[in-house]
Design a protein around this motif. Structure first.
Motif, short mmCIF file in Angstrom:
data_model
loop_
_atom_site.label_atom_id
_atom_site.label_comp_id
_atom_site.label_asym_id
_atom_site.label_seq_id
_atom_site.Cartn_x
_atom_site.Cartn_y
_atom_site.Cartn_z
N THR A 1 -18.06 6.93 23.60
CA THR A 1 -17.82 5.55 24.03
C THR A 1 -16.58 4.97 23.35
O THR A 1 -16.28 3.80 23.51
CB THR A 1 -19.03 4.66 23.70
N GLY A 2 -15.92 5.76 22.53
CA GLY A 2 -14.73 5.27 21.83
C GLY A 2 -15.04 4.19 20.82
O GLY A 2 -14.27 3.25 20.62
N LYS B 1 -10.49 1.01 29.24
CA LYS B 1 -10.96 -0.37 29.48
C LYS B 1 -11.82 -0.39 30.73
O LYS B 1 -11.39 0.09 31.79
CB LYS B 1 -9.76 -1.30 29.64
N PRO B 2 -13.04 -0.94 30.65
CA PRO B 2 -13.91 -0.94 31.83
C PRO B 2 -13.29 -1.80 32.95
O PRO B 2 -12.77 -2.87 32.68
CB PRO B 2 -15.21 -1.55 31.34
N GLU B 3 -13.36 -1.28 34.17
CA GLU B 3 -12.77 -2.03 35.28
C GLU B 3 -13.65 -3.22 35.61
O GLU B 3 -14.87 -3.14 35.57
CB GLU B 3 -12.62 -1.12 36.50
N LYS B 4 -13.01 -4.33 35.94
CA LYS B 4 -13.75 -5.57 36.15
C LYS B 4 -14.67 -5.49 37.36
O LYS B 4 -15.73 -6.11 37.40
CB LYS B 4 -12.78 -6.74 36.31
N SER B 5 -14.30 -4.74 38.34
CA SER B 5 -15.09 -4.68 39.57
C SER B 5 -16.43 -3.99 39.35
O SER B 5 -17.37 -4.19 40.10
CB SER B 5 -14.30 -3.96 40.66
N ILE C 1 -7.15 9.84 27.35
CA ILE C 1 -6.19 9.99 26.25
C ILE C 1 -4.80 9.61 26.73
O ILE C 1 -3.99 10.44 27.11
CB ILE C 1 -6.24 11.43 25.68
N LYS C 2 -4.55 8.30 26.71
CA LYS C 2 -3.25 7.76 27.09
C LYS C 2 -2.88 6.67 26.10
O LYS C 2 -3.78 6.01 25.56
CB LYS C 2 -3.33 7.14 28.50
N PRO C 3 -1.60 6.46 25.85
CA PRO C 3 -1.22 5.47 24.82
C PRO C 3 -1.84 4.09 25.06
O PRO C 3 -2.19 3.40 24.12
CB PRO C 3 0.30 5.41 24.93
N GLU C 4 -1.98 3.67 26.31
CA GLU C 4 -2.50 2.32 26.56
C GLU C 4 -3.98 2.18 26.21
O GLU C 4 -4.48 1.07 26.07
CB GLU C 4 -2.22 1.88 28.00
N ASN C 5 -4.68 3.31 26.07
CA ASN C 5 -6.10 3.25 25.75
C ASN C 5 -6.37 3.45 24.26
O ASN C 5 -7.53 3.50 23.85
CB ASN C 5 -6.87 4.31 26.53
N LEU C 6 -5.32 3.55 23.48
CA LEU C 6 -5.48 3.82 22.04
C LEU C 6 -6.24 2.68 21.35
O LEU C 6 -5.90 1.52 21.50
CB LEU C 6 -4.10 3.97 21.41
N VAL C 7 -7.31 3.03 20.61
CA VAL C 7 -8.02 1.99 19.86
C VAL C 7 -8.02 2.25 18.35
O VAL C 7 -8.23 1.33 17.58
CB VAL C 7 -9.48 1.81 20.34
N GLY D 1 -20.41 0.07 34.89
CA GLY D 1 -19.85 1.35 34.44
C GLY D 1 -20.00 1.51 32.95
O GLY D 1 -19.88 0.56 32.18
N LYS D 2 -20.29 2.74 32.53
CA LYS D 2 -20.42 3.02 31.10
C LYS D 2 -19.02 3.06 30.47
O LYS D 2 -18.07 3.51 31.11
CB LYS D 2 -21.12 4.37 30.95
N VAL D 3 -18.93 2.58 29.25
CA VAL D 3 -17.65 2.62 28.56
C VAL D 3 -17.34 4.08 28.21
O VAL D 3 -18.18 4.78 27.65
CB VAL D 3 -17.69 1.77 27.27
N ARG D 4 -16.15 4.50 28.57
CA ARG D 4 -15.77 5.89 28.29
C ARG D 4 -14.70 5.93 27.21
O ARG D 4 -13.77 5.14 27.20
CB ARG D 4 -15.23 6.55 29.56
N GLY D 5 -14.88 6.87 26.32
CA GLY D 5 -13.88 7.05 25.28
C GLY D 5 -13.59 8.51 25.07
O GLY D 5 -14.21 9.38 25.70
#
Lengths: 78, 254
Positions: free
Chosen positions: A53-54, A73-77, B8-14, A2-6
């Motif tokens: 990509t954040g 966060k990319p899912e491990k699966s 856009i959720k607090p847990e994803n904040l970088v 999966g591509k990293v999404r941001g």
């Protein structure tokens, strides 16, 4: 894989439309809006949200610290 | 398909602006390097957890209002006298972290004596030196750091050494003095450069804890309004013209 999404959130009223984030973005996600904010600046926004990509490059070079960056966060699966 | 709202959720904040950076909108022109350096200083102070122990000395110049933006104790100094004021603060309060934040008109012109003697005495302070090659606040006049051939409002044909003298490399000068422990030249025009500049500022603050002497971090910056360029063009111009004369990197690290 999966591509990293941001995603970014721009504090529109704080943005002065300098455009430094636009050139710093490696995925060409950010554009300056056609609309203006309260001060008359063409503020930055995500023109192509799928590409983000954040990586935080935009937020790092933003002189007015008006960009908040989120990354899924990319899912491990995947 | 993932929706932007799910990201856009607090847990994803970088990344978000430092807590120490106040919400006051900055008065700087769009694209000014001051804002980036302000955020870096705020981040470093936040990460070192020294908010209540840090005293900044604001200069005269565009950054004269720095105390409106970073939530720490500040002291205002007369034009160029920030290192002298910082000397007094540090000697009276040796456990505090004291830094000055100065532009090139402040540090390299009217404040040359204070700068050089504070460096020579080895005062245990940090000096942040923003070098954009002109007097930004007063209308883009020639500064001691203006490059040869560079156009400013008081040298519209470009600086010419037989009339205006040569540009001065303050960091190279003070690096020769035994009182300085860390002298470095950085920039904040790209994300990579910003990361390096942050490391340098952090190190300059940590040197105070180790009582090693004066640390000077020069940040080669743009003044797109004074240079009459767009912010993006100013960054390119800086990389092309300023960096050959003011090369980035550590000049001294002891």
């Amino acid at each position: 894989m999966g591509k990293v999404r941001g995603a970014i959130v721009v504090d529109i009223e704080r943005c002065k439309g300098c455009g430094l984030c636009v050139v710093a973005c490696p995925t060409d996600t950010i554009v300056l809006a056609d609309e203006v904010n309260g001060k008359g600046y063409h503020y930055a926004k995500m023109g192509n949200p799928e590409a983000c990509t954040g990586c935080t490059n935009c937020a790092m070079v933003c002189p007015d610290s008006c960009i908040t960056v989120y990354r899924l966060k990319p899912e491990k699966s995947k | 398909m993932i929706d932007v709202k799910d990201i856009i959720k607090p847990e994803n904040l970088v990344f978000k602006k430092s807590k120490l950076l106040l919400d006051t909108p900055m008065h700087y022109c769009p694209g000014c390097s001051h804002g980036v350096v302000h955020n870096l200083i705020a981040e470093v102070i936040e990460e070192m957890n020294i908010q209540s122990e840090t005293i900044g000395v604001a200069p005269v110049g565009c950054s004269v209002l720095a105390y409106n933006y970073i939530d720490i104790d500040w002291h205002e100094a007369a034009h160029g006298r920030a290192p002298a004021v910082a000397t007094g603060l540090k000697r009276l309060l040796p456990d505090k972290f004291v830094f000055t934040y100065q532009g090139d008109g402040d540090l390299a012109a009217i404040g040359t004596a204070e700068t050089i003697h504070a460096c020579n005495r080895g005062e245990n302070i940090t000096v942040i030196f923003i070098n954009n090659g002109i007097y930004g606040m007063t209308g883009g006049q020639m500064a001691p750091t203006t490059l040869e051939g560079m156009v400013a409002s008081t040298c519209p044909d470009g600086r010419e050494h037989s009339r205006d003298g040569y540009p001065i490399k303050i960091s190279d000068l003070v690096a020769q003095l035994p009182g300085t422990c860390y002298v470095t030249r950085q920039a904040v025009h790209t994300p990579g450069a910003v990361r390096k500049a942050k490391k340098a500022i952090r190190k300059a603050f940590e040197n105070q804890k180790l009582k090693k002497g004066l640390s000077l971090v020069e940040v080669v910056s743009t003044c797109n309004s004074g240079w009459k360029m767009s912010p993006v063009a100013a960054n390119d111009w800086m990389a092309e013209n300023m960096f050959p004369f003011y090369p980035l990197g550590d000049l001294k690290d002891e």
